[in-house]
Structure formats: structure tokens, C-alpha cells
Design a protein around this motif. Structure first.
Motif, short mmCIF file in Angstrom:
data_model
loop_
_atom_site.label_atom_id
_atom_site.label_comp_id
_atom_site.label_asym_id
_atom_site.label_seq_id
_atom_site.Cartn_x
_atom_site.Cartn_y
_atom_site.Cartn_z
N PRO A 1 -78.80 -54.57 -60.19
CA PRO A 1 -79.22 -55.04 -61.51
C PRO A 1 -80.34 -56.09 -61.45
CG PRO A 1 -76.82 -55.04 -61.33
CD PRO A 1 -77.37 -54.75 -59.96
N GLN A 2 -80.51 -56.73 -60.32
CA GLN A 2 -81.56 -57.75 -60.17
C GLN A 2 -82.95 -57.16 -59.96
OE1 GLN A 2 -78.69 -57.77 -58.21
NE2 GLN A 2 -77.62 -59.22 -59.52
N ALA A 3 -83.04 -55.87 -59.70
CA ALA A 3 -84.33 -55.23 -59.45
C ALA A 3 -85.24 -55.38 -60.66
CB ALA A 3 -84.14 -53.76 -59.11
N LYS A 4 -86.44 -55.80 -60.42
CA LYS A 4 -87.42 -56.02 -61.50
C LYS A 4 -88.31 -54.78 -61.65
CE LYS A 4 -86.93 -60.72 -61.93
NZ LYS A 4 -85.52 -60.80 -61.91
N SER A 5 -88.63 -54.48 -62.89
CA SER A 5 -89.55 -53.37 -63.15
C SER A 5 -90.99 -53.85 -63.00
CB SER A 5 -89.33 -52.81 -64.55
OG SER A 5 -89.64 -53.79 -65.52
N SER A 6 -91.88 -52.90 -62.87
CA SER A 6 -93.31 -53.20 -62.79
C SER A 6 -93.76 -53.79 -64.13
CB SER A 6 -94.08 -51.92 -62.49
OG SER A 6 -95.44 -52.09 -62.78
N ARG A 7 -94.53 -54.84 -64.08
CA ARG A 7 -95.03 -55.44 -65.32
C ARG A 7 -95.94 -54.49 -66.07
NH1 ARG A 7 -96.60 -61.59 -63.63
NH2 ARG A 7 -94.48 -62.40 -63.69
N SER A 8 -96.74 -53.73 -65.34
CA SER A 8 -97.72 -52.87 -66.00
C SER A 8 -97.12 -51.57 -66.54
CB SER A 8 -98.87 -52.55 -65.05
OG SER A 8 -98.39 -51.88 -63.90
N SER A 9 -96.17 -50.98 -65.81
CA SER A 9 -95.66 -49.66 -66.22
C SER A 9 -94.22 -49.68 -66.72
CB SER A 9 -95.77 -48.67 -65.07
OG SER A 9 -94.87 -49.03 -64.03
#
Length: 133
Positions: free
Chosen positions: A58-66
């Protein structure tokens, strides 16, 4: 491609899900795909078949751009050794192939003598390592 996968890029993996018994496979291909979710079975858009994938914490961050997540997908093509043992990869393996016995969450996996289509090396025999790994 295993050399191209940095362990930092897979540090948020929680587990690997296998869709087949990979203990009978000499190698699987791996890639880092951009996917819309951290978890769940991803869509598959290649020839061949998907044999596994990674689930992210759950801590995984998504790409800011996509807004997507980088997750590993494991797959095989119709001309790979498991379906065409005397074909193109009777010996050797594609660049992105790794021995599934060396894969765990957060570990990129490695080529081995088995994945390259050969017998165990002298070093493996001396260490008492037997195939399959």
C-alpha cells in the motif's frame, strides 16, 4: 532485462503471484510494466502468455505524471523453450529471461545454467547445488 531492473524499482513489491507452476520452467521473461493499480491481475497485451505478476504494498507511490505503478510481469512467448524445446532457445535464453527459482518479491532474479539451457556448472556441483533450483 534482469540487469536493467534495479532492485530499488521493485522495493515496494509485497509478493509475486504465479499463474502456473514455474518450478517446471527453465526461465521466464520479466518486464516492468506501467499499470493502473498496485494489486490485482494486470491485463496482458503480448503474444504468448502471462505466467505471473507482482503485487505492490500500500505504500507504493504512483507516477506523478501518469498515475500508474511500475509492476513486474512475468511471461513467455510461443517460441520459448517450454513450448518449443528444440527451437530458438534450446540453449541460451532471451535477454529479459531469468530462472524463476531465483525470483522473490524485491529480488530481480538471475540467469542460471538451467535458464541458459545447460547443465549445472562445476561451481554449482562443488557447492552441492542441484537443479532445478
Amino acid at each position: 532485462m534482469s540487469a536493467l531492473i534495479d532492485e530499488k524499482e521493485i522495493s515496494d513489491e509485497a509478493e509475486l503471484v504465479w499463474l502456473e507452476d514455474v518450478s517446471v520452467l527453465d526461465y521466464v521473461r520479466q518486464s516492468l510494466d506501467r499499470l493502473p493499480t498496485r494489486r490485482g491481475r494486470p491485463a496482458y497485451h503480448r503474444d504468448g502468455r502471462m505466467v505471473g505478476y507482482a503485487l505492490l504494498s500500500p505504500q507504493a507511490k504512483s507516477s506523478r505524471s501518469s498515475g500508474t505503478f511500475r509492476r513486474r510481469v512475468f511471461w513467455l512467448l510461443p517460441h520459448d523453450r517450454d513450448t518449443d524445446p528444440e527451437g530458438l532457445y534450446a540453449t541460451g535464453a532471451p535477454a529479459e529471461a531469468v530462472d524463476p527459482g531465483t525470483l522473490t518479491a524485491r529480488t530481480k532474479g538471475y540467469k542460471t545454467e538451467r535458464s541458459e539451457g545447460g547443465p549445472p556448472s562445476t561451481a554449482m556441483r562443488e557447492l552441492g547445488i542441484t537443479l532445478p533450483l
